[in-house]
Structure formats: C-alpha cells, structure tokens
Design a protein around this motif. Structure first.
Motif, PDB file in Angstrom:
ATOM      1  N   GLY A  92      51.788  47.843  26.113  1.00 37.38           N
ATOM      2  CA  GLY A  92      50.761  47.174  26.916  1.00 37.38           C
ATOM      3  C   GLY A  92      51.330  46.579  28.190  1.00 37.38           C
ATOM      4  O   GLY A  92      50.695  46.640  29.253  1.00 37.38           O
ATOM      5  N   LEU A  93      52.539  46.020  28.099  1.00 38.50           N
ATOM      6  CA  LEU A  93      53.190  45.439  29.266  1.00 38.50           C
ATOM      7  C   LEU A  93      53.452  46.500  30.334  1.00 38.50           C
ATOM      8  O   LEU A  93      53.142  46.296  31.523  1.00 38.50           O
ATOM      9  CB  LEU A  93      54.508  44.779  28.833  1.00 38.50           C
ATOM     10  CG  LEU A  93      55.401  44.218  29.945  1.00 38.50           C
ATOM     11  CD1 LEU A  93      54.702  43.076  30.670  1.00 38.50           C
ATOM     12  CD2 LEU A  93      56.739  43.753  29.364  1.00 38.50           C
ATOM     13  N   GLY A 125      52.041  48.992  35.632  1.00 42.82           N
ATOM     14  CA  GLY A 125      51.620  50.142  36.420  1.00 42.82           C
ATOM     15  C   GLY A 125      50.235  49.961  37.024  1.00 42.82           C
ATOM     16  O   GLY A 125      50.006  50.309  38.189  1.00 42.82           O
ATOM     17  N   LEU A 126      49.306  49.393  36.248  1.00 43.21           N
ATOM     18  CA  LEU A 126      47.947  49.194  36.747  1.00 43.21           C
ATOM     19  C   LEU A 126      47.917  48.188  37.893  1.00 43.21           C
ATOM     20  O   LEU A 126      47.222  48.385  38.896  1.00 43.21           O
ATOM     21  CB  LEU A 126      47.048  48.721  35.604  1.00 43.21           C
ATOM     22  CG  LEU A 126      45.574  48.473  35.953  1.00 43.21           C
ATOM     23  CD1 LEU A 126      44.935  49.727  36.537  1.00 43.21           C
ATOM     24  CD2 LEU A 126      44.812  48.008  34.717  1.00 43.21           C
ATOM     25  N   LEU A 127      48.668  47.098  37.752  1.00 47.53           N
ATOM     26  CA  LEU A 127      48.702  46.090  38.811  1.00 47.53           C
ATOM     27  C   LEU A 127      49.306  46.652  40.092  1.00 47.53           C
ATOM     28  O   LEU A 127      48.858  46.316  41.198  1.00 47.53           O
ATOM     29  CB  LEU A 127      49.491  44.865  38.344  1.00 47.53           C
ATOM     30  CG  LEU A 127      48.778  43.963  37.325  1.00 47.53           C
ATOM     31  CD1 LEU A 127      49.730  42.909  36.778  1.00 47.53           C
ATOM     32  CD2 LEU A 127      47.563  43.295  37.962  1.00 47.53           C
ATOM     33  N   ARG A 128      50.301  47.513  39.969  1.00 45.75           N
ATOM     34  CA  ARG A 128      50.891  48.123  41.160  1.00 45.75           C
ATOM     35  C   ARG A 128      49.898  49.056  41.840  1.00 45.75           C
ATOM     36  O   ARG A 128      49.818  49.116  43.072  1.00 45.75           O
ATOM     37  CB  ARG A 128      52.164  48.881  40.776  1.00 45.75           C
ATOM     38  CG  ARG A 128      53.324  47.955  40.419  1.00 45.75           C
ATOM     39  CD  ARG A 128      54.637  48.694  40.382  1.00 45.75           C
ATOM     40  NE  ARG A 128      55.764  47.783  40.196  1.00 45.75           N
ATOM     41  CZ  ARG A 128      57.037  48.169  40.187  1.00 45.75           C
ATOM     42  NH1 ARG A 128      57.341  49.462  40.342  1.00 45.75           N
ATOM     43  NH2 ARG A 128      57.995  47.283  40.029  1.00 45.75           N
ATOM     44  N   ALA A 135      43.945  42.626  34.379  1.00 45.31           N
ATOM     45  CA  ALA A 135      45.219  43.276  34.077  1.00 45.31           C
ATOM     46  C   ALA A 135      46.356  42.263  34.027  1.00 45.31           C
ATOM     47  O   ALA A 135      47.282  42.397  33.213  1.00 45.31           O
ATOM     48  CB  ALA A 135      45.517  44.360  35.117  1.00 45.31           C
ATOM     49  N   ARG A 136      46.309  41.250  34.875  1.00 50.66           N
ATOM     50  CA  ARG A 136      47.381  40.250  34.869  1.00 50.66           C
ATOM     51  C   ARG A 136      47.311  39.384  33.615  1.00 50.66           C
ATOM     52  O   ARG A 136      48.348  39.008  33.059  1.00 50.66           O
ATOM     53  CB  ARG A 136      47.304  39.383  36.124  1.00 50.66           C
ATOM     54  CG  ARG A 136      48.551  38.537  36.333  1.00 50.66           C
ATOM     55  CD  ARG A 136      48.766  38.207  37.792  1.00 50.66           C
ATOM     56  NE  ARG A 136      47.702  37.389  38.346  1.00 50.66           N
ATOM     57  CZ  ARG A 136      47.527  37.199  39.660  1.00 50.66           C
ATOM     58  NH1 ARG A 136      48.324  37.803  40.526  1.00 50.66           N
ATOM     59  NH2 ARG A 136      46.560  36.435  40.112  1.00 50.66           N
ATOM     60  N   THR A 137      46.103  39.082  33.160  1.00 52.68           N
ATOM     61  CA  THR A 137      45.966  38.316  31.922  1.00 52.68           C
ATOM     62  C   THR A 137      46.512  39.107  30.742  1.00 52.68           C
ATOM     63  O   THR A 137      47.234  38.566  29.898  1.00 52.68           O
ATOM     64  CB  THR A 137      44.483  37.966  31.681  1.00 52.68           C
ATOM     65  OG1 THR A 137      44.027  37.116  32.734  1.00 52.68           O
ATOM     66  CG2 THR A 137      44.291  37.259  30.348  1.00 52.68           C
ATOM     67  N   VAL A 138      46.192  40.393  30.682  1.00 54.35           N
ATOM     68  CA  VAL A 138      46.699  41.232  29.598  1.00 54.35           C
ATOM     69  C   VAL A 138      48.207  41.402  29.718  1.00 54.35           C
ATOM     70  O   VAL A 138      48.926  41.446  28.715  1.00 54.35           O
ATOM     71  CB  VAL A 138      45.993  42.595  29.596  1.00 54.35           C
ATOM     72  CG1 VAL A 138      46.541  43.491  28.492  1.00 54.35           C
ATOM     73  CG2 VAL A 138      44.491  42.413  29.409  1.00 54.35           C
ATOM     74  N   LEU A 139      48.728  41.480  30.950  1.00 58.67           N
ATOM     75  CA  LEU A 139      50.173  41.621  31.155  1.00 58.67           C
ATOM     76  C   LEU A 139      50.926  40.441  30.567  1.00 58.67           C
ATOM     77  O   LEU A 139      51.913  40.620  29.846  1.00 58.67           O
ATOM     78  CB  LEU A 139      50.479  41.757  32.650  1.00 58.67           C
ATOM     79  CG  LEU A 139      51.964  41.874  33.021  1.00 58.67           C
ATOM     80  CD1 LEU A 139      52.140  42.839  34.184  1.00 58.67           C
ATOM     81  CD2 LEU A 139      52.559  40.513  33.425  1.00 58.67           C
ATOM     82  N   TRP A 140      50.464  39.224  30.852  1.00 65.76           N
ATOM     83  CA  TRP A 140      51.172  38.050  30.348  1.00 65.76           C
ATOM     84  C   TRP A 140      51.090  37.951  28.833  1.00 65.76           C
ATOM     85  O   TRP A 140      52.059  37.568  28.173  1.00 65.76           O
ATOM     86  CB  TRP A 140      50.620  36.795  31.021  1.00 65.76           C
ATOM     87  CG  TRP A 140      51.213  36.565  32.375  1.00 65.76           C
ATOM     88  CD1 TRP A 140      50.938  37.254  33.523  1.00 65.76           C
ATOM     89  CD2 TRP A 140      52.221  35.608  32.721  1.00 65.76           C
ATOM     90  NE1 TRP A 140      51.696  36.781  34.571  1.00 65.76           N
ATOM     91  CE2 TRP A 140      52.489  35.764  34.106  1.00 65.76           C
ATOM     92  CE3 TRP A 140      52.900  34.636  32.018  1.00 65.76           C
ATOM     93  CZ2 TRP A 140      53.420  34.984  34.784  1.00 65.76           C
ATOM     94  CZ3 TRP A 140      53.829  33.845  32.691  1.00 65.76           C
ATOM     95  CH2 TRP A 140      54.081  34.034  34.057  1.00 65.76           C
ATOM     96  N   GLY A 181      46.196  47.625  24.513  1.00 64.97           N
ATOM     97  CA  GLY A 181      46.138  47.165  25.897  1.00 64.97           C
ATOM     98  C   GLY A 181      44.783  47.400  26.531  1.00 64.97           C
ATOM     99  O   GLY A 181      44.239  46.523  27.208  1.00 64.97           O
ATOM    100  N   CYS A 182      44.212  48.592  26.292  1.00 58.13           N
ATOM    101  CA  CYS A 182      42.891  48.889  26.851  1.00 58.13           C
ATOM    102  C   CYS A 182      41.817  48.002  26.216  1.00 58.13           C
ATOM    103  O   CYS A 182      40.873  47.577  26.893  1.00 58.13           O
ATOM    104  CB  CYS A 182      42.556  50.360  26.635  1.00 58.13           C
ATOM    105  SG  CYS A 182      43.575  51.501  27.611  1.00 58.13           S
ATOM    106  N   ALA A 183      41.962  47.731  24.917  1.00 57.58           N
ATOM    107  CA  ALA A 183      41.017  46.846  24.239  1.00 57.58           C
ATOM    108  C   ALA A 183      41.076  45.441  24.822  1.00 57.58           C
ATOM    109  O   ALA A 183      40.035  44.792  25.028  1.00 57.58           O
ATOM    110  CB  ALA A 183      41.313  46.803  22.741  1.00 57.58           C
ATOM    111  N   GLN A 184      42.282  44.961  25.120  1.00 58.62           N
ATOM    112  CA  GLN A 184      42.434  43.640  25.728  1.00 58.62           C
ATOM    113  C   GLN A 184      41.792  43.601  27.112  1.00 58.62           C
ATOM    114  O   GLN A 184      41.169  42.597  27.489  1.00 58.62           O
ATOM    115  CB  GLN A 184      43.917  43.280  25.828  1.00 58.62           C
ATOM    116  CG  GLN A 184      44.583  42.950  24.511  1.00 58.62           C
ATOM    117  CD  GLN A 184      44.206  41.577  24.000  1.00 58.62           C
ATOM    118  OE1 GLN A 184      43.809  40.701  24.770  1.00 58.62           O
ATOM    119  NE2 GLN A 184      44.324  41.374  22.699  1.00 58.62           N
TER     120      GLN A 184
END
Length: 287
Positions: free
Chosen positions: A40-41, A46-49, A171-176, A214-217
C-alpha cells in the motif's frame, strides 16, 4: 455517490480478506500485516507522484493519530483472531459502527437521532445473525481484544473524516497509514517463529493483500471525506455480505435461510440509515 464509495471499499476489503485467507497457509500474520502496509505504501507513493502531491503533510498529528489507532485496531483484531472463533472475532470487530454513532453523539456533540441508532443496531444484529458467534468464559481476553478493535477502529474512522475536512488528499492519508502499518508489521514479521521466502507463485497473494487493502482504504477515505459519517460507518457491514458470498463462490460454503435473512437485514439497515440521515434531527431541548 459517497455511499457507493463505501460499498466499493467493502467489496475491496472482502477481496483483501480472500487474499489473507489464501496467504495464511504460506505466511505468518506478521508477514501479512507487513506486506499489506508495504504494498500500500509503494502504491500511494506512486499515486502521489502522478498527482504531483507531496508525501509530507501539514497535519502530521492527525495522520499519526489515524495511523497509530488504525494499526492498534488491526493488532487487537489479530489478537482476538488468535483466541476466539473466527465468527466471534469478526462480530466484535464490527461493533465499530456502533461506537462511531456513540462517539458522534457524546464526543463530537453531533445530533444522532434514535432512528439512526436503531438502524445501525439493526445492521449489527444482522451481522450477529449471519456469523452466529460463540464465546466461552476462558476466552474473555480475546473478547476484550475484539471489542477494543471495534472501539479503536471507530477512532481511526473519525480521524479519517477530520483529515478529509482538513483538505488532506486521500492518497496521502492512506500513505501514512500504510507506512505506520509496515513499520509495526516489520518487527512482528521478523520475530515470527518462521520466516518465509516470497516465491513467485505466492507473490500475487501478497500483492492482492496490499493492493486490495490500499484501494479499499482510498475508497473508504473518500467516503468518509465527502459522505455522511454514520452512513459510511454503517455500510461497512456490507463487507460481511461480500465475504459470505466469496465463501460460497470460492470455498463452496452453504448459506442457510438464517444467513439469507441476515443479509437482507444488513441491506435493510443500510437503506434505513440512508433515509434517516436525510431527515433533520430535532434540536436538543435546553434546560
């Protein structure tokens, strides 16, 4: 539309559960937690970039609170799974919508009417009827762990809502959250009784655990950001429906008439919560 995001999240969480069940014969619980966070990280980086958004956050306290509470809830849930029957642990974990409703009323002082409480309770009754949990007296530590997972998960969901209101990208919330989960899962995986090399034929399972998770989050975070909190929390019950249907499709499990009734009860609960949330709640009378 926001209700649809939560239903999508529930479906993806059920898909993740299928991958966890498949992976449990090849990997330890700690390893599954670690790979869920790691995949997920990497996805969120990648998504944030691609979006041109920084991974750094100005709301690090809220992110830390959300990540830690979500990870602790996950650990409590796995602790309960180790002691309780599966159905009992899952049932106790799904007390989180009830806790969300209570926290909204008592902590955030939001007006949650009796109709909403009743509709959420109806959904939980459907979960109990579907899973039919059992509990022996010596299993009380696991029961406390299961209840703790539901309570702490409700705090994590409310933190997700607050992050959305603060304008934090999903995406940033899921990243953290994924970062904290992987950091906690790594020592858990390393201290497991046995370590497993990731073989090519098992890599797809781990990618499924992390990818679906990750997609679910992402979908859940969007639902809590833009939708009504109590509706999103209640629709989480649909994960149990999707999981039951996957059991029928993949493991030839049989659903008795009580399970069909339970599924209809959960669906009715979702409809009632949606309808009740549209009605203005009467103002509280002052003393």
């Amino acid at each position: 539309m926001q209700s649809l995001w939560m239903i999508v999240a529930s479906l993806l969480f059920a898909c993740m559960g299928v991958c966890v069940k498949l992976g449990s014969t090849h990997f330890s619980t700690g390893e599954l937690v670690f790979y869920r966070g790691l995949v997920g990280l990497l996805m969120m980086v990648g998504l944030l970039r691609l979006q041109g958004v920084s991974c750094m956050t100005p709301h690090w306290r809220l992110q830390l609170s959300r990540g830690v509470s979500g990870t602790i809830a996950l650990m409590c849930y796995f602790f309960a799974l180790g002691i309780l029957p599966l159905a009992t642990a899952v049932t106790l974990n799904y007390t989180s919508p009830l806790f969300v409703a209570m926290l909204l009323a008592w902590w955030f002082r939001e007006q949650v009417g009796k109709a909403l409480f009743a509709a959420v309770a109806l959904g939980f009754a459907g979960v109990v009827l579907l899973l039919q949990p059992t509990l022996r007296p010596e299993q009380w530590p696991g029961a406390l762990g299961g209840l703790g997972s539901g309570l702490i998960a409700s705090l994590a969901y409310l933190n997700v809502r607050e992050l959305g209101r603060a304008g934090e990208p999903e995406a940033r919330t899921v990243l953290w959250f994924s970062l904290i989960t992987s950091l906690v899962g790594l020592p858990w995986a390393l201290t497991s009784a046995s370590h497993h090399t990731v073989r090519p034929e098992h890599a797809a399972i781990l990618l499924g655990v992390g990818g679906f998770g990750g997609c679910a989050q992402l979908a859940m975070t969007r639902a809590y950001r833009y939708g009504k909190t109590i509706v999103s929390a209640n629709l989480a019950y649909t994960t149990v429906i999707f999981s039951s249907l996957f059991g029928v499709a993949l493991w030839d499990e049989h659903l008795p008439w009580t399970s069909i009734l339970a599924i209809l009860t959960i669906i009715a609960s979702g409809v009632l919560v949606s309808l009740a949330s549209r009605k203005p709640t009467p103002a509280l009378e002052s003393d």
